[in-house]
Design a protein around this motif. Structure first.
Motif, PDB file in Angstrom:
ATOM      1  N   ALA D 104     -30.697  -0.577  83.720  1.00  0.00           N
ATOM      2  CA  ALA D 104     -30.704   0.330  84.868  1.00  0.00           C
ATOM      3  C   ALA D 104     -31.568  -0.187  86.008  1.00  0.00           C
ATOM      4  O   ALA D 104     -31.434   0.263  87.142  1.00  0.00           O
ATOM      5  N   THR D 105     -32.450  -1.145  85.708  1.00  0.00           N
ATOM      6  CA  THR D 105     -33.268  -1.733  86.780  1.00  0.00           C
ATOM      7  C   THR D 105     -32.607  -2.983  87.363  1.00  0.00           C
ATOM      8  O   THR D 105     -33.154  -3.591  88.283  1.00  0.00           O
ATOM      9  N   VAL D 106     -31.466  -3.354  86.816  1.00  0.00           N
ATOM     10  CA  VAL D 106     -30.768  -4.565  87.264  1.00  0.00           C
ATOM     11  C   VAL D 106     -29.534  -4.221  88.088  1.00  0.00           C
ATOM     12  O   VAL D 106     -29.268  -4.841  89.118  1.00  0.00           O
ATOM     13  N   GLY D 107     -28.755  -3.247  87.632  1.00  0.00           N
ATOM     14  CA  GLY D 107     -27.514  -2.919  88.324  1.00  0.00           C
ATOM     15  C   GLY D 107     -27.215  -1.440  88.249  1.00  0.00           C
ATOM     16  O   GLY D 107     -27.761  -0.731  87.392  1.00  0.00           O
ATOM     17  N   THR D 108     -26.336  -0.996  89.140  1.00  0.00           N
ATOM     18  CA  THR D 108     -25.994   0.427  89.124  1.00  0.00           C
ATOM     19  C   THR D 108     -24.877   0.715  88.126  1.00  0.00           C
ATOM     20  O   THR D 108     -24.721   1.847  87.689  1.00  0.00           O
ATOM     21  N   ARG D 109     -24.114  -0.303  87.777  1.00  0.00           N
ATOM     22  CA  ARG D 109     -22.975  -0.122  86.876  1.00  0.00           C
ATOM     23  C   ARG D 109     -23.167  -1.009  85.653  1.00  0.00           C
ATOM     24  O   ARG D 109     -22.978  -2.222  85.736  1.00  0.00           O
ATOM     25  N   MET D 132     -27.435   8.782  79.971  1.00  0.00           N
ATOM     26  CA  MET D 132     -27.195   7.600  80.807  1.00  0.00           C
ATOM     27  C   MET D 132     -25.700   7.372  81.069  1.00  0.00           C
ATOM     28  O   MET D 132     -25.322   6.333  81.615  1.00  0.00           O
ATOM     29  N   ALA D 134     -23.700   8.334  83.203  1.00  0.00           N
ATOM     30  CA  ALA D 134     -23.313   8.088  84.595  1.00  0.00           C
ATOM     31  C   ALA D 134     -23.569   6.643  85.014  1.00  0.00           C
ATOM     32  O   ALA D 134     -23.001   6.165  85.997  1.00  0.00           O
ATOM     33  N   ARG D 135     -24.421   5.952  84.286  1.00  0.00           N
ATOM     34  CA  ARG D 135     -24.731   4.562  84.630  1.00  0.00           C
ATOM     35  C   ARG D 135     -23.861   3.562  83.878  1.00  0.00           C
ATOM     36  O   ARG D 135     -23.783   2.386  84.250  1.00  0.00           O
ATOM     37  N   ARG D 168     -16.221  -7.113  84.357  1.00  0.00           N
ATOM     38  CA  ARG D 168     -16.588  -7.348  85.758  1.00  0.00           C
ATOM     39  C   ARG D 168     -15.385  -7.092  86.660  1.00  0.00           C
ATOM     40  O   ARG D 168     -15.483  -6.391  87.664  1.00  0.00           O
ATOM     41  N   ASP D 174     -22.295  -4.582  86.878  1.00  0.00           N
ATOM     42  CA  ASP D 174     -23.307  -5.440  87.512  1.00  0.00           C
ATOM     43  C   ASP D 174     -24.176  -6.152  86.496  1.00  0.00           C
ATOM     44  O   ASP D 174     -24.922  -7.077  86.847  1.00  0.00           O
ATOM     45  N   VAL D 196     -23.027 -12.110  85.898  1.00  0.00           N
ATOM     46  CA  VAL D 196     -24.026 -11.039  85.957  1.00  0.00           C
ATOM     47  C   VAL D 196     -24.989 -11.201  84.788  1.00  0.00           C
ATOM     48  O   VAL D 196     -24.649 -11.836  83.789  1.00  0.00           O
ATOM     49  N   PRO D 197     -26.189 -10.642  84.897  1.00  0.00           N
ATOM     50  CA  PRO D 197     -27.143 -10.785  83.799  1.00  0.00           C
ATOM     51  C   PRO D 197     -26.609 -10.175  82.505  1.00  0.00           C
ATOM     52  O   PRO D 197     -25.930  -9.142  82.518  1.00  0.00           O
TER      53      PRO D 197
END
Lengths: 252, 252, 252, 252, 252, 252
Positions: D104-109, D132, D134-135, D168, D174, D196-197
Motif C-alpha cells: 500500500a506504500t508502493v502503489g494504489t492498485r 484492504m 479497495a486496494r 498489469r 502497480d 512493477v515491484p
C-alpha cells in the motif's frame, strides 16, 4: 420550457406545496404544471403505498406529459423514477435524487431530514440505491405527520431547526436536504435558523431538469433510459399502453 | 401448510413453471396454490413493467392469501416484496431473495444467471438492495427471451450450461442461481451438466417459506414488516383496501 | 431426517441449551443429536479460543456425522463453517449465519445481541465476512458472562429486553438475533417483551438445515464446498484424516 | 532482536524458503529462527487444512516464542494471526498482512499472486477481512502446486512473470505481492522480469516486525490484542494452556 | 450571469476547447469567461502535476472570479475543487463532478472515458472520492495524448467510438462521460456513433452551475464550503491571501 | 541511512515536534533531517491551505531530498504523498498513512484523534482514500487549535485522554492514532493514561520508512510510483522542474 410536476398522492395540498417550491427555481420562460393522484394513497407513508403509487406516477405522466420538456417527480421517494425514464424520452428527475445530487456540490456530508421515524430507513435505502450512501452522513426525522405538517407549517419549523442542529452537532453534516413532499416550500423557513444550506428537493429537481434540457442530450437507444417497444401491458390507460408499445414514437 | 405462489405476469405458462418448481421443494403436507396476473405485463422485461406489476402482486395476495400460511413471490424481481410484508402477517418470501440466501449457504461466490442482457443490471441492483452484493461474483444472461425459453426449454439448456461454465471459468462462482420465473423448473436440466450446484429460486423460496413457518415467529409491532393501519388507499379492491386500513386484523 | 448439532465448547449446559433451542424448529420426523467438545475451551470467549475450537468442530463432526442428513454448528461464531463444508457433503449450517439469513427475510435492519462487550467486534467481523454487513444495523452486548447467563437465565432476560429496546430506539432495528450459544432457548423469554421478532440462531439453523435437505442439491465438484481429496493431514483422528483423503467417499 | 518465524505446515522445505526470504530483510543484529509444524497439513491447500493448522500455529509460538522479540507467521493465510495477538505481548505479524500493508506504500492498485486457482477466493476474503479490498485490484494464480513449485523453482518463474504481465495489462496493478509460503524467496526471480515491484510477504513481515519493535508500543490492556487471562483451555500443551490462563505474565 | 471557467494548464488550446464546450450549455444571458494557467504544467498528466496545479486554480479564481456568479473548473481532475469552495461564496462546480452527477440522471451504469491509460486510476479514485464509485461501471482510456488529441480531433473520434462500444459491450454502460479537458467539445463527434448518451464534463458543469445559481442558496457558515477567515498564508497573490484572511468579505 | 522529514507548514515549532517524534523510532545509524515550509500556510487548517501546501512539499523534497534514503511527510494530511512518489525513487511515507498501517497490526478497530472538529471529515476522507475506512472505527477531535497545543502541551494531555476514553467506550477502538503534526511527540503523554496503544504518526512513518529501505525494492517502471519523464512544468524551482523532466535520473 414546460415542466410537468407529478404528485401521485391524492392530497392537493401537497401538490400545491410542490408547485410553490418548484416556482422558486423556475427561470424566466419556464412554465410549471402540477398534477395530483386521482387514486391510490392519500399520502405515501409506507412501502406498500409506494408500491401502489408507482402505476399512478406513470399514468399521470402519460396523461399530462405529452408536451412537457421535462418531468419532475414531486414525490420524495422518487416513485417509479427509472420506470418513467424508459417510457419518456424527455428528462425525468426525482426530487430526492436531485436534492442529493445538488447537495453533493455543496458539502461532503449530506443530512437528509424527513417526516416520521418510520420513513428513515426508506430514505437510507433510496440513497444507497442511488450509490450515494457514502455521501449521506445522517438521515433523521421530525415526528410530525404530513397532514399535521401541512396544517401547522410554522409548528414544523421549530422541529426542523432542532433536527438540523442535532444533525450538525452529532454527524457534522454540511448541508441538509428536506425529504418529504409535504415539506416542500418549508426550506426557506428552516434556512433562516440553519448554519448550513437547506435544500428543497422540488426546487433542486426543477433546477436540474432545466439544466438537463440545456444539455440537449440525444435519447438513448440502449441502456437504462432507452425507450421501450413492443411491451404488451393491459389494465392501463390507452396513452400509457401506447408508451409500452413504443415509447420513442410518443410525442414527448 | 398452504403456500400461495404469486405470479403477477399474465402468462399462465410461467405460473405453471413456477408451480412445478415449487413442488420440487414442498414437503409432505404442504399444499401449493399458484395464481396468475389478470392485468399488467405479459412478462416483466423492463423497470416500467415491474412498476406496473407491483399493484397486481398486492391484489393477488389480498384476493387469494387470506388462508395461506406463507406467500411466495413467483416473479424473479421479487416485485413488491417489502410491500407485501407490511400487508401480510404470514411469511412472505421472494424467489430471488430466497435463492440468494440459500446460495449463501452453498458457496462464497454466487453466480446469477437470467434471460436477456437487459435484465443483468436489474439483478445486480436487486442483490445490492438485499445487501448481498459482496457475495454475488457474477450476474450473466443468456440471450433468449422468456417466450422462447418456454417454447423451447431444451434449446435453453445448452445456453445455460455454456453460461454456467463461463461464470465458473471467469469469475470462479461456486453456485449458480437461475433468476427468471421463465427459467423455473429448468434447474434440473442445467444441473446435469454443471460442476456447481444450480439453484431454482422458486424451490428455494418454498423451502425457505416452510422454514419460516417452522420458526413460528410472532408478528412485528414495529419495523419493516410491522402491519399497517389507518392507511387510506383508493382505486384498489376492497380486500386490499381493508389491509391498508388494518393488515393485522386480516385473517391471514 | 437426522441433524447433528455440534458444540465444540466443553460446557454440557450449553449443549443442552442448543439442543432445546433446536427442538423448537424441528419438524415431525426430524431427530436431533447434540455433541459436546471433549477438549479445548470451556466456553469460547476470545479469538484464541475460537482458533483452538476449529479442530474440535471437525473432529466432532467426523466422529458423529457419518449418518447425519445435515450438520448444524451450535457455536455462535460458526467456528470452522466453511472447513466443514469441504469435508462433508451434507448441508452444514452455522447458527449465526442462519440467524442472519432468516432475519434478512423479516426486516431490513438487523440487530445482533450477544454476551460481553468483548465479543461485539467478532460478530461485526463475522457479519462482514458473510457479506451481510449492510443489513446489520447494530451489534450490541449485555455485560453478562456465559456462565452467569446459564446460572441465572431469568436475570438475563431483563438485560436482553433493555438492550433490544436500546437497539430499537437508537438504530431502528426491525429484528433481533441472539448471538451466543449460551443464549440459546432464551429467545422466547426475550420475545415476550420485544416489539420486534427475536430470533434464536440454533432454531434458525435447524429450520434452514431442513430447508436445505428439502432442496436435495447435488454435491459440488468444484468451488467452496467441493469435497477434498488427497490431503495429507496428521495429528487428527482416523475418521477425520480419512475425510481429508477423500471427503466425497465418506458415508455422509 | 530475535524474530520467530512460524510455519505450521509439515513441509521443511517451505520453512527453509520462508527463512531464506526472511533473511533478505533482516537488519544487522536481527536473528531469525524458523519452526515447522509437527502435525497437521503437509501444505495448507484448503479451508479445512487452514482450520486444523490454527492450533499448531499457537503451539509452535508457545513452544518457541518465549524469548522472541516478535513473531512472524510464515504461512500465507496468516493462520491464527489475531489469536496470536491475544496470546503474545510481542508484535505478531502475518506475511500476507505485511505484504498488503507494505504494498500500500508502493502503489494504489495491488495485485496478489498465488499458487492454484482454488486459493484465489481465500486471498480475496483475507484482503477483505483486513479492510484492504479497495486496494487489491486483482488476485490471480499460477496453476502450479506448492510441491511442484518447490521442486522446480525456475519452472515457476515464467508462469509468475506471465501472470504479473497479465495483471498489469488487464487490471493495471502497480505492485505485486507473492502470496504463498512456497513462493517465498522467488520474488527476486520474478522481479527480474517485472515492470512493477514484486513483494515477498515474509520479507515484508520481517521488515514490519522490526519496525514494530522500533516503535516500542506498550501492551494493550483492552481491545483486540489485549492479553487473555483466566481462560480454561484443555487438550493443549502446558505452555499454551499457561498463556490462556494469563498471557501477560508469560516471559515474552 | 457570468461564469468563470478555470483551466490551470498552460495550454491555450485546451482553454479554447473548454470554452467552446461551455457555450453549448450556456443559456441566453449567460456569459462565459475562460482563463488559462500562467505557470505550472503544460497539461496535467500525473499526480505530481495535479499537485502543482492546485495553487494555480486558486490564483486564477482569485484574480478573475471577483464578479463571477459561478466558477467552473475546466480541468478534468477537478483540481482544488473543495479548496475553491472554502474560498469562494459563489457556486464552484468541477467538470468531472458535474459530468458524473448529470450522468447519474441518465443511466444507472456510468462509463468514464479519458486519454491515456495512466489516467484511469486517477478517475477511479476521483469517482470514489465523490462517493460515486457504485455508479461508475467502467473507466477506460484511449491511448492518445492530449496534444495529439488537440492536433487531430477527427483521428480521436474513431478511438472514442471504439472505446464506447467496448464499454457498452463489456460493462453494459448506459451513458458515457468524456473525462479530459482536451476532449472538451468532442462529445458531439463521439455521440454521432454512440448508442448511449455521451456527456461533456464542461457542458455539464456550466448547466449545473446555472442550476445552482437558480437555487440561490445562502452561503454556509459551517461545514465543507463555509468561508475561511484568519488564515495566514504567504507566497500567494494579495487577492488570494485576502481570501484566506476572510473569504466571506470578498466581493464574489 | 538518512531520512528527510518534510513539514510544509511555516511553523518551526511543528517541525521541532515532528523531528522529536521521529527520533523516538530512529534506529542506530539513522539520521533525521527536518525542513520547514518557507511560504504557504502557517498551519494547515483547511482544504484550501492543504491545496497551497502541495507545491511546497514537492519543493522542499526536491531541495533537500537529493541524498536522502527515504522521505517522510511530517504533515498529517500526507499532503502530496502520491505526487512525491512519482518524483522520487526513494521510499516516501506519509505520517497518517504510516500510522494507519501500523495501527492495523495492533487492533481491528482504529481510532483517529486530531485537533479541531473541522478536521474530522478530512481524516475520514483520507482514511477512505487509503482504502482503510473499514478499519477506522472512529475519528474524533479535541477542540484545541494547533498553536494552543504547542503552547500548552500539558493542557492538551487531559483533553486527549478524555477523547481516547470516549472513543474506547463508544466505538470500542483498540488503538488510537494521533493525527496532527502539532500532536507529534504527545503520544507518550497520552499513552500514560490510555488502556490501548497510542500511536504517533511520525514515529510510525520513520519506522516504516526504515522498513521500506530494509526491503530494497527496485523502482517501478510503470504504475502509481513510476518515475515521470518529459513533463514540462514551469513556475517551480530548477531542481523540481528537473524532476518533472526525468525523476529517475535524479540523484535520489
Amino acid at each position: 420550457m414546460k415542466i410537468l410536476l407529478v404528485n401521485p398522492n391524492r392530497t392537493q395540498a401537497v401538490t400545491d406545496a410542490v408547485l410553490a417550491a418548484g416556482w422558486t427555481a423556475a427561470r424566466p420562460g419556464t412554465s410549471l404544471v402540477a398534477v395530483t393522484g386521482r387514486s391510490g394513497p392519500l399520502v405515501i407513508g409506507s412501502r406498500a403505498e409506494n408500491a401502489i403509487a408507482q402505476r399512478e406516477v406513470l399514468e399521470l405522466a402519460a396523461a399530462h406529459g405529452a408536451d412537457a420538456d421535462a418531468i419532475v417527480l414531486g414525490v420524495s421517494l422518487d416513485t417509479a423514477l427509472w420506470a418513467c425514464r424508459e417510457l419518456f424520452t424527455v428528462p425525468v428527475i426525482g426530487m430526492t435524487e436531485a436534492g442529493l445530487l445538488m447537495a453533493a456540490t455543496v458539502g461532503t456530508r449530506i443530512g437528509v431530514l424527513t417526516l416520521g421515524r418510520a420513513m428513515v430507513p426508506l430514505y437510507e435505502e433510496l440513497a444507497a440505491a442511488y450509490g450515494m450512501a457514502a455521501r449521506v452522513a445522517a438521515v433523521d426525522a421530525v415526528d410530525i405527520m404530513p397532514a399535521q405538517a401541512l396544517a401547522q407549517p410554522h409548528a414544523v419549523r421549530e422541529a426542523l431547526c432542532a433536527a438540523i442542529a442535532r444533525m450538525r452537532e452529532r454527524r457534522g453534516v454540511d448541508v441538509v436536504l428536506l425529504a418529504g413532499a409535504a415539506l416542500a416550500s418549508m426550506a426557506a423557513d428552516a434556512q433562516a435558523a440553519s448554519p448550513v444550506p437547506v435544500l428543497d428537493g422540488v426546487a433542486c429537481a426543477v433546477a436540474l431538469a432545466q439544466a438537463r434540457v440545456d444539455l440537449r442530450l440525444p435519447p438513448s437507444t440502449l441502456g437504462a433510459d432507452a425507450p421501450l417497444s413492443g411491451r404488451d401491458v393491459t389494465g392501463v390507460s390507452p396513452a400509457l399502453a401506447a408508451r409500452f408499445k413504443d415509447s420513442s414514437r410518443s410525442s414527448s
